[in-house]
Design an enzyme around this catalytic site. Structure first.
Site, PDB file in Angstrom:
ATOM      1  N   GLY A 160       2.833   2.006  10.820  1.00  0.00           N
ATOM      2  CA  GLY A 160       3.840   3.059  10.670  1.00  0.00           C
ATOM      3  C   GLY A 160       4.554   3.400  11.968  1.00  0.00           C
ATOM      4  O   GLY A 160       5.250   4.404  12.059  1.00  0.00           O
TER       5      GLY A 160
ATOM      6  N   SER B  41       3.601  -2.457  10.239  1.00  0.00           N
ATOM      7  CA  SER B  41       5.054  -2.594  10.416  1.00  0.00           C
ATOM      8  C   SER B  41       5.605  -3.958   9.983  1.00  0.00           C
ATOM      9  O   SER B  41       6.492  -4.510  10.633  1.00  0.00           O
ATOM     10  CB  SER B  41       5.446  -2.285  11.869  1.00  0.00           C
ATOM     11  OG  SER B  41       5.086  -0.957  12.202  1.00  0.00           O
TER      12      SER B  41
ATOM     13  N   LYS C  46       0.158   4.214  -0.200  1.00  0.00           N
ATOM     14  CA  LYS C  46      -0.446   5.407   0.430  1.00  0.00           C
ATOM     15  C   LYS C  46      -0.192   6.629  -0.463  1.00  0.00           C
ATOM     16  O   LYS C  46      -0.141   6.477  -1.682  1.00  0.00           O
ATOM     17  CB  LYS C  46       0.056   5.584   1.867  1.00  0.00           C
ATOM     18  CG  LYS C  46      -0.114   4.284   2.677  1.00  0.00           C
ATOM     19  CD  LYS C  46       0.079   4.453   4.153  1.00  0.00           C
ATOM     20  CE  LYS C  46      -0.098   3.095   4.848  1.00  0.00           C
ATOM     21  NZ  LYS C  46      -0.036   3.184   6.296  1.00  0.00           N
TER      22      LYS C  46
ATOM     23  N   GLU D 117      -6.814   4.660   7.859  1.00  0.00           N
ATOM     24  CA  GLU D 117      -6.575   6.088   7.598  1.00  0.00           C
ATOM     25  C   GLU D 117      -7.782   6.723   6.915  1.00  0.00           C
ATOM     26  O   GLU D 117      -8.094   7.892   7.139  1.00  0.00           O
ATOM     27  CB  GLU D 117      -5.299   6.249   6.750  1.00  0.00           C
ATOM     28  CG  GLU D 117      -4.048   5.985   7.593  1.00  0.00           C
ATOM     29  CD  GLU D 117      -2.878   5.364   6.834  1.00  0.00           C
ATOM     30  OE1 GLU D 117      -2.868   5.409   5.596  1.00  0.00           O
ATOM     31  OE2 GLU D 117      -1.976   4.821   7.501  1.00  0.00           O
TER      32      GLU D 117
ATOM     33  N   ASN E 241       0.877  -1.174   0.000  1.00  0.00           N
ATOM     34  CA  ASN E 241       0.000   0.000   0.000  1.00  0.00           C
ATOM     35  C   ASN E 241       0.911   1.219   0.000  1.00  0.00           C
ATOM     36  O   ASN E 241       1.497   1.554   1.027  1.00  0.00           O
ATOM     37  CB  ASN E 241      -0.884  -0.039   1.261  1.00  0.00           C
ATOM     38  CG  ASN E 241      -1.718   1.230   1.403  1.00  0.00           C
ATOM     39  OD1 ASN E 241      -1.777   2.060   0.490  1.00  0.00           O
ATOM     40  ND2 ASN E 241      -2.371   1.376   2.553  1.00  0.00           N
TER      41      ASN E 241
ATOM     42  N   HIS F  62      -9.459   1.345   4.694  1.00  0.00           N
ATOM     43  CA  HIS F  62      -8.199   1.433   5.452  1.00  0.00           C
ATOM     44  C   HIS F  62      -8.439   2.336   6.673  1.00  0.00           C
ATOM     45  O   HIS F  62      -9.204   3.300   6.588  1.00  0.00           O
ATOM     46  CB  HIS F  62      -7.093   2.002   4.563  1.00  0.00           C
ATOM     47  CG  HIS F  62      -5.746   1.895   5.196  1.00  0.00           C
ATOM     48  ND1 HIS F  62      -5.296   2.803   6.127  1.00  0.00           N
ATOM     49  CD2 HIS F  62      -4.770   0.961   5.070  1.00  0.00           C
ATOM     50  CE1 HIS F  62      -4.092   2.432   6.535  1.00  0.00           C
ATOM     51  NE2 HIS F  62      -3.747   1.318   5.908  1.00  0.00           N
TER      52      HIS F  62
ATOM     53  N   GLU G 177      -5.418  -4.948  10.440  1.00  0.00           N
ATOM     54  CA  GLU G 177      -4.367  -3.955  10.695  1.00  0.00           C
ATOM     55  C   GLU G 177      -4.632  -3.234  12.012  1.00  0.00           C
ATOM     56  O   GLU G 177      -5.438  -2.296  12.056  1.00  0.00           O
ATOM     57  CB  GLU G 177      -4.345  -2.911   9.558  1.00  0.00           C
ATOM     58  CG  GLU G 177      -4.024  -3.487   8.201  1.00  0.00           C
ATOM     59  CD  GLU G 177      -3.398  -2.438   7.278  1.00  0.00           C
ATOM     60  OE1 GLU G 177      -2.430  -2.782   6.608  1.00  0.00           O
ATOM     61  OE2 GLU G 177      -3.851  -1.278   7.265  1.00  0.00           O
TER      62      GLU G 177
HETATM   63  P1  13P Z   1       3.203   0.149   7.656  1.00  0.00           P
HETATM   64  O1  13P Z   1       3.652  -1.140   7.008  1.00  0.00           O
HETATM   65  O2  13P Z   1       3.970   1.338   7.195  1.00  0.00           O
HETATM   66  O3  13P Z   1       3.106   0.019   9.132  1.00  0.00           O
HETATM   67  O4  13P Z   1       1.688   0.401   7.143  1.00  0.00           O
HETATM   68  C1  13P Z   1       0.763  -0.598   7.243  1.00  0.00           C
HETATM   69  C2  13P Z   1      -0.445  -0.232   6.466  1.00  0.00           C
HETATM   70  O5  13P Z   1      -1.196   0.646   6.857  1.00  0.00           O
HETATM   71  C3  13P Z   1      -0.685  -0.932   5.205  1.00  0.00           C
HETATM   72  O6  13P Z   1      -1.960  -0.670   4.716  1.00  0.00           O
END
Ligand code: 13P
Length: 248
Positions: free
Chosen positions: A172, A212, A11, A96, A9, A94, A166
């Site tokens: 992150g 992560s 982002k 976010e 992803n 997601h 997740e």
């Molecule tokens: P990270 O791998 O940067 O922690 O992000 C995970 C994520 O949100 C994937 O959709």
């Protein structure tokens, strides 16, 4: 057997020029063909990416879509537009998007139904915040997210759907859920799917872990019975790391 998926992803990262460099770097390497490798890129890069990965070893995904085919929805992208670009996957709900763009279990459900009816595989995200984890209500919350996402979805369509667990506190932050913690919730999700459908259907659905994920922890996670792959943020932006994840 469930085919593993390693999905990146991106982002809101990478311009077209940067994206081209990253995708060619990945495509130039040997990739494990028994893994489904997917990159979910920004809308602006989909067209270029779709030409680059055409018939190749990586599949293309988007990070969001609207449930309607067209209409007065300023700023939105429809499933028909994604179909045109050979997009095979779409991330839905997601954390976010739930957190910053007011996505709800209801819109997640509508988008999931729409993706399936347009032959796009939805990767439906669920997960709890740190606060929810600490007050112990998180298991019911995740069960609820899964039940609502699958409302009105047939057994046949459910089998095509991918779920990503997740935990928000692991995204992150460098703080990965332990493989046991991740497995516990992925198993819980599979149990919910068994109660919604049946054992055979639940066994066919792929459940990913995200938060992560990096080359150092992928093996441990993939060794878990109910973890069928990873949804990867940060580590999908570096060819070395992403390829190591695909070739775990
Ligand atoms: P990270 O791998 O940067 O922690 O992000 C995970 C994520 O949100 C994937 O959709």
């Amino acid at each position: 057997m469930r085919k593993p998926i390693i999905a990146g992803n991106w982002k809101m990262n990478n311009t077209i020029v940067e994206g081209q460099a990253l995708v060619s770097d990945i495509l130039n390497r040997e990739l494990n063909e028994s893994v489904e490798a997917v990159i979910c890129v920004p809308f602006t890069f989909l067209q270029t990416a779709s030409k680059m990965v055409d018939g190749n070893k990586i599949k293309l995904g988007a990070q969001n879509m609207h449930w309607e085919e067209k209409g007065a929805y300023t700023g939105e992208i429809s499933p028909l537009m994604l179909n045109e670009l050979n997009v095979e996957y779409v991330i839905i709900g997601h954390s976010e998007r739930r957190q910053y763009f007011n996505e709800t279990d209801k819109t997640v459900n509508m988008k999931t139904i729409s993706a399936l009816s347009h032959n796009i595989t939805p990767i439906v995200c669920v997960g709890e915040s740190l606060q929810e984890r600490e007050n112990d209500s998180y298991k019911e919350l995740i069960e609820d997210q899964v039940r609502k996402a699958f409302e009105g979805i047939s057994t046949e369509d459910a089998k095509k759907t991918v779920i990503a667990y997740e935990p928000i506190w692991a995204i992150g932050t460098g703080r990965t859920a332990s493989s046991e913690q991740a497995e516990e919730i992925c198993q819980l999700i599979r149990n919910v799917l068994t109660s919604l459908y049946d054992e055979k259907t639940a066994q066919a659905i792929r459940i990913l872990y995200g938060g992560s994920v990096k080359p150092e922890n992928i093996k441990e996670l993939m060794a878990m019975e109910n973890i069928d792959g990873a949804l990867v943020g940060g580590a999908s932006l570096k060819a070395d790391d992403f390829v190591q994840l695909i070739n775990y």
